[in-house]
Scaffold this motif. Structure first.
Motif, PDB file in Angstrom:
ATOM      1  N   ALA A   1      12.720  -6.642 -11.159  1.00  0.00           N
ATOM      2  CA  ALA A   1      12.363  -6.680  -9.739  1.00  0.00           C
ATOM      3  C   ALA A   1      11.124  -5.858  -9.419  1.00  0.00           C
ATOM      4  CB  ALA A   1      13.545  -6.188  -8.902  1.00  0.00           C
ATOM      5  N   VAL A   2      10.508  -5.250 -10.424  1.00  0.00           N
ATOM      6  CA  VAL A   2       9.323  -4.422 -10.193  1.00  0.00           C
ATOM      7  C   VAL A   2       8.097  -5.317 -10.072  1.00  0.00           C
ATOM      8  CG1 VAL A   2       7.888  -2.565 -11.115  1.00  0.00           C
ATOM      9  CG2 VAL A   2      10.361  -2.529 -11.491  1.00  0.00           C
ATOM     10  N   PRO A   3       7.233  -5.120  -9.070  1.00  0.00           N
ATOM     11  CA  PRO A   3       6.009  -5.923  -8.968  1.00  0.00           C
ATOM     12  C   PRO A   3       5.251  -5.914 -10.298  1.00  0.00           C
ATOM     13  CG  PRO A   3       6.274  -4.586  -7.006  1.00  0.00           C
ATOM     14  CD  PRO A   3       7.349  -4.144  -7.958  1.00  0.00           C
TER      15      PRO A   3
ATOM     16  N   ALA B   1       0.822  -1.211   0.000  1.00  0.00           N
ATOM     17  CA  ALA B   1       0.000   0.000   0.000  1.00  0.00           C
ATOM     18  C   ALA B   1       0.851   1.255   0.000  1.00  0.00           C
ATOM     19  CB  ALA B   1      -0.931  -0.013   1.211  1.00  0.00           C
ATOM     20  N   LYS B   2       2.021   1.229   0.674  1.00  0.00           N
ATOM     21  CA  LYS B   2       2.882   2.418   0.703  1.00  0.00           C
ATOM     22  C   LYS B   2       3.381   2.751  -0.699  1.00  0.00           C
ATOM     23  CE  LYS B   2       4.556   2.031   5.478  1.00  0.00           C
ATOM     24  NZ  LYS B   2       5.760   1.892   6.338  1.00  0.00           N
ATOM     25  N   LEU B   3       3.747   1.723  -1.443  1.00  0.00           N
ATOM     26  CA  LEU B   3       4.223   1.951  -2.805  1.00  0.00           C
ATOM     27  C   LEU B   3       3.094   2.465  -3.690  1.00  0.00           C
ATOM     28  CD1 LEU B   3       6.416   1.755  -4.963  1.00  0.00           C
ATOM     29  CD2 LEU B   3       5.852  -0.684  -5.218  1.00  0.00           C
TER      30      LEU B   3
ATOM     31  N   LEU C   1      -4.592   0.090  -9.704  1.00  0.00           N
ATOM     32  CA  LEU C   1      -3.679  -0.931  -9.193  1.00  0.00           C
ATOM     33  C   LEU C   1      -4.236  -1.588  -7.941  1.00  0.00           C
ATOM     34  CD1 LEU C   1      -0.155   0.777  -9.460  1.00  0.00           C
ATOM     35  CD2 LEU C   1      -1.032  -1.090 -10.859  1.00  0.00           C
ATOM     36  N   PRO C   2      -3.964  -2.879  -7.729  1.00  0.00           N
ATOM     37  CA  PRO C   2      -4.361  -3.529  -6.474  1.00  0.00           C
ATOM     38  C   PRO C   2      -3.560  -2.967  -5.307  1.00  0.00           C
ATOM     39  CG  PRO C   2      -2.927  -4.974  -7.749  1.00  0.00           C
ATOM     40  CD  PRO C   2      -3.260  -3.814  -8.639  1.00  0.00           C
ATOM     41  N   VAL C   3      -4.141  -3.042  -4.106  1.00  0.00           N
ATOM     42  CA  VAL C   3      -3.498  -2.459  -2.936  1.00  0.00           C
ATOM     43  C   VAL C   3      -2.154  -3.118  -2.655  1.00  0.00           C
ATOM     44  CG1 VAL C   3      -3.693  -2.139  -0.448  1.00  0.00           C
ATOM     45  CG2 VAL C   3      -5.679  -1.757  -1.923  1.00  0.00           C
ATOM     46  N   ASP C   4      -2.068  -4.450  -2.813  1.00  0.00           N
ATOM     47  CA  ASP C   4      -0.819  -5.131  -2.450  1.00  0.00           C
ATOM     48  C   ASP C   4       0.196  -5.151  -3.593  1.00  0.00           C
ATOM     49  OD1 ASP C   4      -2.055  -8.584  -2.741  1.00  0.00           O
ATOM     50  OD2 ASP C   4      -1.907  -6.955  -4.197  1.00  0.00           O
TER      51      ASP C   4
END
Length: 740
Positions: A233-235, A111-113, A266-269
């Motif tokens: 490495a990016v989600p 969520a912070k990202l 975007l999804p929260v996670d």
């Protein structure tokens, strides 16, 4: 960070409370409005205020900041771009920058990202709706406030309908976060250039690395223009949004409005990455190459210096000791027309990472393993003061709030630490060490008026127990251009007394006075060691007060009695370097007004023949000077290192390295070592400057500093490096850490 003696008491009617930082264009102070509201005041450096291009740029910054003042930026409170020293006051935003956060805690996630991404897109939308292109979005220009991210520093921004300031044909920005068009055709930069920069910011926030990384700004710029980004490495969910932002063609990128819509979905996670086992990493040199304090910056730890701290800061070297680059300036030709040269550098001219440079007989300290430590007692607001010296398995360090500390060379473990109650100033490092005694500086705390402002303290090398202390003066930097109010000379330590009136020699162990020598009438002096000889370098009170020593005088000091020999006049300003061929070598400074522009000559002093000779250099070399094994070196801000023959003034070789803002050199094991405040180290061949290897960064520090003392010490085959934030690390020269 406390105010300095040379700082103004107020700017534009706003009383100043503390320094927040100093960057390429100016210094930023914490101040208060009449109602008590905190504001950040940016004061342009005086020499830039006299430059028409910079004054135009500052007017543009003020205008742009006024246009976009809103929920996602720092509101402009007041400004006077026409003042003798232009200034601007903005709302003070409390919080760390994205660069500081990632350096301390690592990348963001979940969520912070997502909240950061949305906040940046909202800020970008508002900036573009105001008709402004920021052009310098990077981690140090994003503050993570409690209310959400804030975009700051509009120093190189412009209105969409405004002509780009050319800056005499240079491109100004920060390559890791610049768009391809900003590097290739800055006049064509539009709002979607900022979208590209936000894409790089989101990669950085998620992984601790940018999508483009290389050993130098030039290679990095080449990657931005020609190569695909690294997004492994990016989600996965975020990657789907970032990829179109990083398209080489501006028209293929989303607008700031479209980007905001994509990010809100975007999804929260945010999910994970497809690259199994490829985790996020801590940020490195990319965080630090472009640090530039701005009006809205992280909340400082404000501890005023003692009443004598400002005195320690006096002297001409301070004109450029902390002069970070204005951001990396990349030549247009280097980006557009030097692809072949870039490919040559990429193919390996930077050296073999694994090449051994240690002498065959050099050995590692017993039980040695690579280590990385922070010296306790150091001060975060004095980030680059620690310096060390190795003696067998002992490593003695001082500076940055530490009088002295002892660590084990084999693993960095601490044996003892002696702290200083006061805030040390620039240039206050370890005095030196003998086989059984360590000497450092102690600064008095502000609330301790009975203590001397500055002391030289001797401690037992085995236990850290204080043996003796004596008040010390603090004007040597004004005379010699270097902090040398005390030097260890054999079994003695030679100091300037607390009243700045004489030299004193004491036994390092007992503190017993060997001799005292008063300064010549109307002069102030500093001790200058020159091999087996000792000199007093002196300047008139008037020149010291004017902070421009044009006519220094050298006196050889009798080591047994302290008696001064006959004076030798030197055409200055000049900075002592060391000894070559039995002669004291100094570098002559080239002045533009009262500001040093670099070094343009070599001075040689032959004490036996009582002769002073001069050699002009082929050009003025700007950077940090040093000397090793009879050769003078100047390290430029952008990584260019030049070797100069002190007997002729001729250039022996020049080598472009990937380590900006280095200090050095330190010689050992057949190599020369240069290191920056980030802890990046380059090893060069003394013969021709061939790079042997280069390491990656180890700390978050400024790389534009000039005039810093060497940060490397050698213990056999081990290299021990002091970096910013009182960080130390050590490694085997046979197995240097890899770049990246």
């Amino acid at each position: 960070m406390s105010l300095r003696e040379s700082d103004p008491a107020e700017i534009g009617g706003y009383p100043l409370e503390a320094r927040l930082g100093s960057g390429g264009m100016g210094t930023v102070f914490l101040a208060r409005t009449a109602s008590g509201r905190p504001v950040a005041v940016k004061l342009i450096h005086r020499h830039f205020a006299e430059d028409d291009e910079f004054r135009i740029r500052f007017r543009q910054e003020v205008a742009a900041a006024r246009r976009v003042s809103g929920a996602f930026t720092a509101a402009v409170v007041d400004a006077d771009p026409e003042a003798e020293q232009p200034w601007m006051a903005t709302a003070y935003i409390e919080g760390r920058t994205l660069a500081q956060h990632c350096a301390a805690e690592g990348p963001l996630s979940g969520a912070k990202l997502r909240n950061l991404a949305i906040g940046l897109a909202e800020a970008l939308r508002d900036i573009h709706r105001a008709g402004v292109v920021h052009r310098d979005l990077k981690p140090s220009n994003v503050v993570l406030s409690p209310e959400g991210p804030r975009v700051i520093d509009f120093g190189i921004s412009r209105a969409v309908d405004q002509e780009t300031l050319t800056m005499t044909g240079r491109i100004i920005g920060t390559p890791p976060f610049m768009s391809p068009e900003q590097l290739q055709s800055p006049r064509d930069v539009g709002p979607r250039s900022d979208v590209f920069s936000v894409g790089t910011l989101l990669v950085y926030a998620a992984t601790g690395r940018g999508p483009f990384e290389a050993d130098s700004p030039y290679l990095m710029a080449y990657q931005v223009v020609h190569e695909e980004p690294s997004l492994g490495a990016v989600p996965e969910a975020l990657r789907a949004v970032v990829e179109p932002c990083l398209h080489k063609e501006p028209g293929e990128r989303p607008s700031s409005d479209e980007l905001l819509v994509l990010l809100r979905n975007l999804p929260v996670d945010l999910g994970g990455t497809e690259a199994d086992g490829f985790g996020a990493v801590r940020p490195g040199d990319m965080v630090t190459q472009h640090l530039s304090p701005t009006p809205a910056t992280a909340a400082p730890t404000v501890e005023p210096a003692g009443p004598g701290a400002g005195k320690t800061l006096s002297g001409r070297r301070l004109r450029h000791r902390w002069r970070p680059a204005l951001a990396v300036a990349v030549a247009v030709a280097a980006i557009g027309g030097a692809v072949a040269a870039l490919n040559a550098v990429r193919s390996g001219s930077d050296g073999d990472q694994g090449r051994s440079v240690a002498a065959p007989g050099a050995a590692l300290p017993y039980g040695f393993k690579p280590w990385h430590k922070a010296v306790l007692g150091g001060r975060e607001d004095i980030p680059d003061e620690l310096r060390c010296v190795a003696r067998g398995d002992a490593v003695y360090c001082g500076g940055g709030g530490v009088v002295a500390a002892r660590l084990r060379a084999r693993d960095g473990s601490r044996v003892w630490t002696v702290k200083s109650p006061g805030v040390p100033a620039q240039g206050v490092h370890l005095v030196g060490a003998t086989s059984n005694t360590v000497l450092g500086y102690r600064i008095a705390a502000q609330d301790d008026p009975k203590s001397p402002l500055t002391e030289v303290v001797a401690v037992d090398a085995r236990t850290g127990r204080e043996l003796w202390s004596v008040p010390s003066g603090a004007q040597s930097q004004a005379v010699t251009g270097r902090t040398r109010d005390a030097v260890v000379f054999g079994s003695d330590v030679v100091t300037v007394d607390g009243s700045d009136s004489r030299l004193e020699a004491r036994d390092t162990r007992s503190g017993a006075v060997r001799w005292t020598t008063p300064f010549p009438a109307g002069a102030q002096c500093a001790p200058v060691p020159a091999g087996p000889r000792l000199f007093a370098m002196c300047a008139t009170d008037e020149e010291v007060d004017a902070v421009v020593v044009l006519h220094p005088t050298l006196y050889e000091v009798d080591r047994a009695t302290g008696r001064l020999g006959a004076p030798l006049a030197v055409d200055g300003p000049a900075v002592p370097m060391g000894v070559a061929g039995g002669r004291l070598v100094l570098l002559r400074e080239h002045l533009e007004g009262v500001a040093s522009d670099g070094y343009d000559g070599v001075v040689r002093v032959d004490p036996a023949a009582r002769k002073v000779t001069y050699s002009r250099l082929a050009r003025t070399y700007a950077g940090t000077p040093g000397m090793a094994d009879g050769t003078v070196y100047v390290s430029g801000q952008t990584g260019l290192i030049t070797a100069i023959d002190p007997s002729t003034g001729r250039r022996r070789w020049s080598r472009q390295t990937a380590v900006e803002g280095t200090s050095g050199p330190v010689a050992g094991g057949g190599a020369l070592y240069f290191s920056s405040a980030t802890g990046r180290v380059v090893a060069l061949s003394p013969h021709d400057g061939t790079p042997l290897w280069t390491t990656g960064p180890h700390a978050d520090g400024l790389t534009g500093e000039q005039g810093a003392s060497p940060r490397v010490t050698v213990a056999g085959r081990a290299v021990i490096v002091a970096a910013a934030n009182n960080t130390l690390f050590a490694f085997d020269t046979h197995k240097p850490p890899k770049t990246g």
